[in-house]
Design a protein around this motif. Structure first.
Motif, short mmCIF file in Angstrom:
data_model
loop_
_atom_site.label_atom_id
_atom_site.label_comp_id
_atom_site.label_asym_id
_atom_site.label_seq_id
_atom_site.Cartn_x
_atom_site.Cartn_y
_atom_site.Cartn_z
N VAL A 26 0.32 3.48 0.10
CA VAL A 26 -0.98 3.02 0.58
C VAL A 26 -2.07 3.33 -0.44
N LYS A 27 -2.05 4.54 -0.98
CA LYS A 27 -3.07 4.92 -1.97
C LYS A 27 -2.92 4.12 -3.25
N ALA A 28 -1.67 3.88 -3.69
CA ALA A 28 -1.44 3.11 -4.92
C ALA A 28 -1.96 1.69 -4.76
N VAL A 29 -1.69 1.07 -3.62
CA VAL A 29 -2.18 -0.29 -3.39
C VAL A 29 -3.71 -0.29 -3.31
N SER A 30 -4.28 0.69 -2.63
CA SER A 30 -5.73 0.77 -2.50
C SER A 30 -6.41 1.02 -3.84
N ASN A 31 -5.71 1.70 -4.74
CA ASN A 31 -6.28 1.97 -6.06
C ASN A 31 -6.12 0.81 -7.04
N ASP A 32 -5.36 -0.21 -6.67
CA ASP A 32 -5.27 -1.44 -7.46
C ASP A 32 -6.43 -2.33 -7.01
N LEU A 33 -7.58 -2.15 -7.63
CA LEU A 33 -8.81 -2.77 -7.14
C LEU A 33 -8.73 -4.29 -7.16
N GLU A 34 -8.04 -4.86 -8.15
CA GLU A 34 -7.91 -6.32 -8.21
C GLU A 34 -7.13 -6.84 -7.01
N PHE A 35 -5.99 -6.21 -6.72
CA PHE A 35 -5.17 -6.61 -5.57
C PHE A 35 -5.93 -6.36 -4.27
N LYS A 36 -6.60 -5.22 -4.19
CA LYS A 36 -7.34 -4.85 -2.99
C LYS A 36 -8.41 -5.89 -2.66
N ARG A 37 -9.12 -6.35 -3.68
CA ARG A 37 -10.18 -7.33 -3.45
C ARG A 37 -9.60 -8.71 -3.15
N LYS A 38 -8.54 -9.09 -3.87
CA LYS A 38 -7.96 -10.42 -3.68
C LYS A 38 -7.43 -10.58 -2.27
N PRO B 286 12.17 -0.76 -0.22
CA PRO B 286 12.35 0.46 -1.01
C PRO B 286 11.03 1.20 -1.20
N GLN B 287 11.14 2.39 -1.73
CA GLN B 287 9.98 3.25 -1.97
C GLN B 287 9.23 2.71 -3.19
N SER B 288 8.47 1.63 -2.98
CA SER B 288 7.87 0.90 -4.10
C SER B 288 6.58 0.23 -3.67
N ALA B 289 5.48 0.57 -4.36
CA ALA B 289 4.21 -0.09 -4.08
C ALA B 289 4.29 -1.57 -4.44
N ALA B 290 5.04 -1.89 -5.50
CA ALA B 290 5.17 -3.29 -5.92
C ALA B 290 5.85 -4.11 -4.84
N ALA B 291 6.87 -3.54 -4.20
CA ALA B 291 7.58 -4.27 -3.14
C ALA B 291 6.67 -4.52 -1.94
N VAL B 292 5.85 -3.52 -1.60
CA VAL B 292 4.92 -3.68 -0.49
C VAL B 292 3.85 -4.71 -0.83
N LYS B 293 3.34 -4.69 -2.05
CA LYS B 293 2.34 -5.68 -2.46
C LYS B 293 2.92 -7.10 -2.41
N GLU B 294 4.16 -7.22 -2.84
CA GLU B 294 4.81 -8.55 -2.80
C GLU B 294 4.94 -9.04 -1.36
N ILE C 100 3.03 -8.16 1.25
CA ILE C 100 1.69 -8.50 1.75
C ILE C 100 1.27 -9.86 1.23
N ALA C 101 1.44 -10.08 -0.08
CA ALA C 101 1.01 -11.34 -0.68
C ALA C 101 1.74 -12.53 -0.04
N SER C 102 3.01 -12.35 0.28
CA SER C 102 3.80 -13.45 0.84
C SER C 102 3.42 -13.76 2.28
N HIS C 103 2.72 -12.85 2.94
CA HIS C 103 2.35 -13.07 4.34
C HIS C 103 0.85 -13.26 4.53
N CYS C 104 0.15 -13.52 3.43
CA CYS C 104 -1.30 -13.74 3.52
C CYS C 104 -1.70 -15.13 3.08
N ASN C 105 -0.74 -16.02 3.01
CA ASN C 105 -1.07 -17.39 2.59
C ASN C 105 -1.31 -18.29 3.81
#
Length: 481
Positions: free
Chosen positions: A212-224, A466-474, A476-481
């Motif tokens: 959660v913190k890693a995703v929140s600290n990715d400001l570009e992803f957080k804003r998009k 898996p224990q991966s911020a990248a997997a969680v971001k992927e 989220i992105a796939s369910h926000c279209n």
């Protein structure tokens, strides 16, 4: 009222900005520039509000000290909408009950019931308000929000029940795979609403929180993707919890010259941090007792000054699983105050030293003594054997069943209770959420509210990642279209 980051970012923001934001841009946590002070006259006024108008009116009075960018009448209506007898079961909302214990003669120990809301856990006290605040503010902005959270058990269901069906809100809730009780899992995973997404992470709670913190600290992803949070790193949630410290105080005392103490089962430090805020405002609190389970990172700090994060392998799986946490994300707020609001030192501890060494040591810092002398903190630890014994004794002496986390709090509280100063133990959940341990202790199941009959057998929807911020971001992105 303006809010600042514990790590020194230059921005100063209003409440509704940080309501939707979560972490500050520099990874710090938001706090008000200064805590509003409650004078003797103010305290008497608040007692009168409690006595004559009840919890919702008290919530409005406390919250309005921190929220000046929502019109007063709107805020009042949000509080009245949230804190109802229909939702929380009693007109007091958070009633207290005196217990028979082995405390010292003249020492009174009581439970403050915080778990009568929709998901049977104290998290409902703040989350129900947060859901209404989110819906209100998103409507004002004609905006949407994707909430990303981490739960060790109760935050997830409280958030999902508060947000289900809310316009403009999606929830993506991470939890540690297989580490919650069957009832907790069923509460979350049986929700099939389109805006609710459960993600089980192959790891422990701290891994979920790190994601959660890693995703929140990715400001570009957080804003998009318009990422917000409902974990207690969100100041709005912690602020809502401040109210029940005032409500507990007014119920436990007869006049405003008296003091009270609170014992709080603690994993992520959010619940007890709300007590710290209330004390900083001027509420007459004597002790704030932090009760941990076998994952005793907070007890170790208050005893030694060493804050030592445990790794996945060293985080114990216990019978009070919501406290199976070794990285208390709200702890930074208290340390910031302990260090006299030195943002550079706070950043050094929580960003540099924790990342490099996994620990820091304030034991030799002269300010560490203030944790007890100025801020009133004490601490203790409870084990599985302790909680079984406490559950058994509480039932034998009071005919009351308590859950495992509340048992940890009661075990630590009793020897620290002082004559003449009421000790309130904050109840964290109803015992049905941890039925297996109650059966082990008492030989019978706790009562189950009718609406939860057969919940474990309901269809479930959950994604294992898996224990991966990248997997969680992927995801989220796939369910926000």
């Amino acid at each position: 009222m303006r809010y600042m980051s514990t790590r020194g970012h230059a921005d100063r923001k209003q409440f509704c900005e940080i309501l939707l934001e979560g972490l500050a841009p520099d990874g710090g946590l938001y706090l008000p520039e200064s805590y509003p002070q409650i004078s003797a006259i103010d305290l008497a006024k608040l007692r009168g509000v409690w006595n004559t108008q009840g919890y919702a009116a008290l919530a409005f009075e406390v919250l309005s000290l921190y929220i000046d960018d929502i019109p007063a009448q709107d805020l009042r209506e949000l509080c009245l909408k949230t804190y109802t007898k229909d939702c929380f079961g009693t007109s007091e909302i958070v009633p207290i009950k005196a217990l028979k214990t082995d405390a010292a003669p003249g020492a009174e120990v009581s439970l403050e019931a915080l778990s009568n809301g929709p998901t049977l856990a104290f998290k409902d006290m703040a989350m129900q308000l947060l859901g209404n605040l989110f819906e209100y503010e998103l409507a004002r902005r004609n905006a949407e929000l994707n909430i990303l959270g981490a739960t060790s058990g109760d935050t997830g269901s409280a958030a999902e029940y508060a947000m289900r069906g809310k316009k403009g809100v999606r929830v993506f809730m991470t939890s540690p795979l297989g580490r919650m009780s069957p009832f907790q899992q069923a509460q979350m995973f049986s929700l099939l609403d389109e805006n609710i997404h459960n993600i089980a992470i192959e790891g422990v709670f701290d891994d979920c929180q790190d994601i959660v913190k890693a995703v929140s600290n990715d400001l570009e992803f957080k804003r998009k993707y318009k990422i917000g949070t409902v974990n207690s790193i969100n100041w709005a949630r912690l602020l809502a919890q401040v109210v029940y410290y005032f409500a507990g105080y007014f119920q436990a005392t007869h006049n405003d010259s008296q003091k009270v103490s609170f014992c709080v089962p603690s994993g992520n430090f959010g619940n007890v941090c709300a007590g710290h805020v209330a004390r900083m405002m001027g509420l007459p609190i004597d002790q704030l007792v932090v009760a941990t389970n076998e994952n005793d990172v907070l007890d170790e700090f208050f005893r030694t000054g060493v804050y030592r994060v445990r790794g996945t392998a060293d985080t114990h799986e216990t019978s009070s699983p919501s406290m199976d946490i070794s990285k208390a994300s709200n702890f930074e707020r208290f340390v910031f105050d302990l260090l006299q609001r030195d943002a550079s030192q706070t950043k050094n501890l929580f960003h540099d030293q924790l990342n490099q060494k996994g620990q820091f040591d304030l034991g030799s810092n002269p300010l560490f003594a203030n944790a007890k002398s100025k801020f009133g903190f004490a601490s203790g630890k409870s084990t599985h054997t302790d909680r079984l014994k406490t559950i058994q004794e509480t039932y034998a002496n009071n005919h009351i069943m308590i859950d495992t986390h509340t048992a940890d709090g009661l075990k630590v509280a009793v020897p620290l209770a002082k004559p003449g100063i009421p000790m309130l133990v904050l109840e964290t959940a109803l015992p049905i959420k941890f039925a297996a341990t109650l059966v082990e202790a008492l030989g019978k199941e706790p009562d189950r509210p009718p609406k939860f009959e057969g919940i474990e057998a309901l269809p479930k929807r959950v994604m294992v990642l898996p224990q991966s911020a990248a997997a969680v971001k992927e995801y989220i992105a796939s369910h926000c279209n």
